[in-house]
Design a protein around this motif. Sequence first.
Motif, PDB file in Angstrom:
ATOM      1  N   TYR A   1       0.814  -1.136   0.182  1.00 53.47           N
ATOM      2  CA  TYR A   1      -0.002   0.020  -0.008  1.00 53.47           C
ATOM      3  C   TYR A   1       0.850   1.430  -0.298  1.00 53.47           C
TER       4      TYR A   1
ATOM      5  N   GLU B   1      -3.329   7.497  -3.498  1.00 52.27           N
ATOM      6  CA  GLU B   1      -3.105   6.113  -2.735  1.00 52.27           C
ATOM      7  C   GLU B   1      -3.115   4.972  -3.801  1.00 52.27           C
ATOM      8  N   SER B   2      -2.537   4.002  -3.521  1.00 50.00           N
ATOM      9  CA  SER B   2      -2.670   2.817  -4.291  1.00 50.00           C
ATOM     10  C   SER B   2      -2.517   1.291  -3.512  1.00 50.00           C
ATOM     11  N   TYR B   3      -3.164   0.496  -3.964  1.00 52.85           N
ATOM     12  CA  TYR B   3      -2.980  -0.768  -3.553  1.00 52.85           C
ATOM     13  C   TYR B   3      -2.520  -2.056  -4.543  1.00 52.85           C
ATOM     14  N   TYR B   4      -1.695  -2.596  -4.351  1.00 48.59           N
ATOM     15  CA  TYR B   4      -1.174  -3.620  -5.261  1.00 48.59           C
ATOM     16  C   TYR B   4      -0.839  -4.866  -4.978  1.00 48.59           C
TER      17      TYR B   4
ATOM     18  N   ASN C   1      -4.207  -4.140  -9.548  1.00 51.27           N
ATOM     19  CA  ASN C   1      -3.552  -2.774  -9.024  1.00 51.27           C
ATOM     20  C   ASN C   1      -5.003  -1.704  -8.806  1.00 51.27           C
TER      21      ASN C   1
END
Length: 535
Positions: free
Chosen positions: A429, A450-453, A475
Amino acid sequence: MTRALIIGAGIGAVLLAAPAGAEQGERHKSIAPYIEIGQVLTSDLQTGDVLTYSTVAAGIDASIQTRRTQVQVSYRYERRISWDKKVGDDDVHSGLARAAVKVAPGFSVEGGAIATRARSDIRGAAPGVLAGNVDNIAQVYSAYAGPTLATHVGPVSVGASYRFGYTKVEAPGATGVAAGSPKLDVFDHSTSHIAQATAGVKAGTVLPVGVTVSAAYEREDASQLDQRYEGKYARGDLVLPVTPTVALTAGAGYEKITVSQRDPIVDAGGIPVTDAAGRFQTDPASPRRIAYETDGLIYDAGVVWRPSPRTTLQARVGRRYGGMTYTGSLSYAASRSVGVQIGVYDSVETFGRQLRDGIASLPTSFLDQRDAFGQQFSGCTYGTSSTAAGGCLNGVFQSIASSSYRARGVDAVLAANRGGLHFGVGAGYANRRFFSPGGTGFVVNGMTDESYYGQAFVSAAIDRNSGVTGTVFANYFESGIANAPGVLGTGATGLYYHNFGRIGTTASLGIYQFSEKGTDDQVSGSAQLGMRYQF
């Protein structure tokens, strides 16, 4: 010319290190240049549109691993040749180089370089299978190098290091951002310098506690709006062993960071003027404005747990950047073939500096994730040793930012290697809060994205001459810019190879799904047949 210099820095590391390996008695050395041709077909699985083009590629896979030299390079240049004018004739560079060479007792030289393609605008398309025409993708080149000194003066350990870094980003084409959306600047290039020095004694040698003092100076100059990052700090740290496996730590010091830039030229409506590449044009007559500044005391405390040489856990909490900070790390070598690496970070960054430090965190012996369509090296890279499981660059590559920002997040990597089977999983994250001066048209100051991967990779040998590899990924990107929807991308790629001596054949498949609130989902598929000759 710039592109050639950056790529050459990585390949040159192998050539410079090779004599050292020969003198020491080589443990492992392989250098394998190759040429390759291929035919690619891509299809929009909703509309039925089909594109096809040919590829011609040349590359090198090289590794030297000895007691004093650890070097690996994986680099590929690909030329795409269209059969019609629906697909552009493009040049694609992809590669990673890492090197650490012990020149003399206590003195070593380290470096790294990367060439990859990455997402440009946080609001735009998020292609995961990079075949055919893809939006919102820019070619990135970055390299760093420098010496490290580590020695002792009596009971005092003394260390010093210097790193020079350079990053260049080519301008993207179409981004997929809706017409009329606010303009964001487009990164061009930056240079950075960082010098560090430390001195310390272990607990029990002079005092019951371990004592370390350290200082550093860092500066980066970016071409966009004449941006400048300047940071300096000095601090002292104490380590108090509590049990044979647990120690308490505490530290305090002084830090000053200043990020400044000039204004863009604006039109009559106050909108920044851009060049043909979409980059803001700097007003040379404007004063230097402060985007971010902190000046004062920093402190933190934490715990170190090391139950065995294979496991180390660190956690710290403190005050820095005008607020609370939380950082930590876990390194766990479960066995000789399985390793885990987790990191929690919090720092004020720029794109060039975060990428430089990200490359430096990658292992000097890594898995080459052979993939005809993926974004190799812009995601997670897995190590071949359980003590260096790998690292992820997803946080810095969630989009290419031209403004400075506070980066917070977590990365986790698991790598397993046994015989002809290699497996890796990475997830994380990332959160960025941007800084910029006001009064210059659209301002990102205070905005947060923000990003989640997550991704997984597997490579398995079927026999001495054939094998398969596969990757799955997901992603999610969320921009803090008003009316910018979240973007979700998922996909999978697979490759089968069979070698006939120096000639190898490959067959690849890929599928990708892209969804954005307010628009129809997009699903595409790709296939490639290729042939490689290895020298």
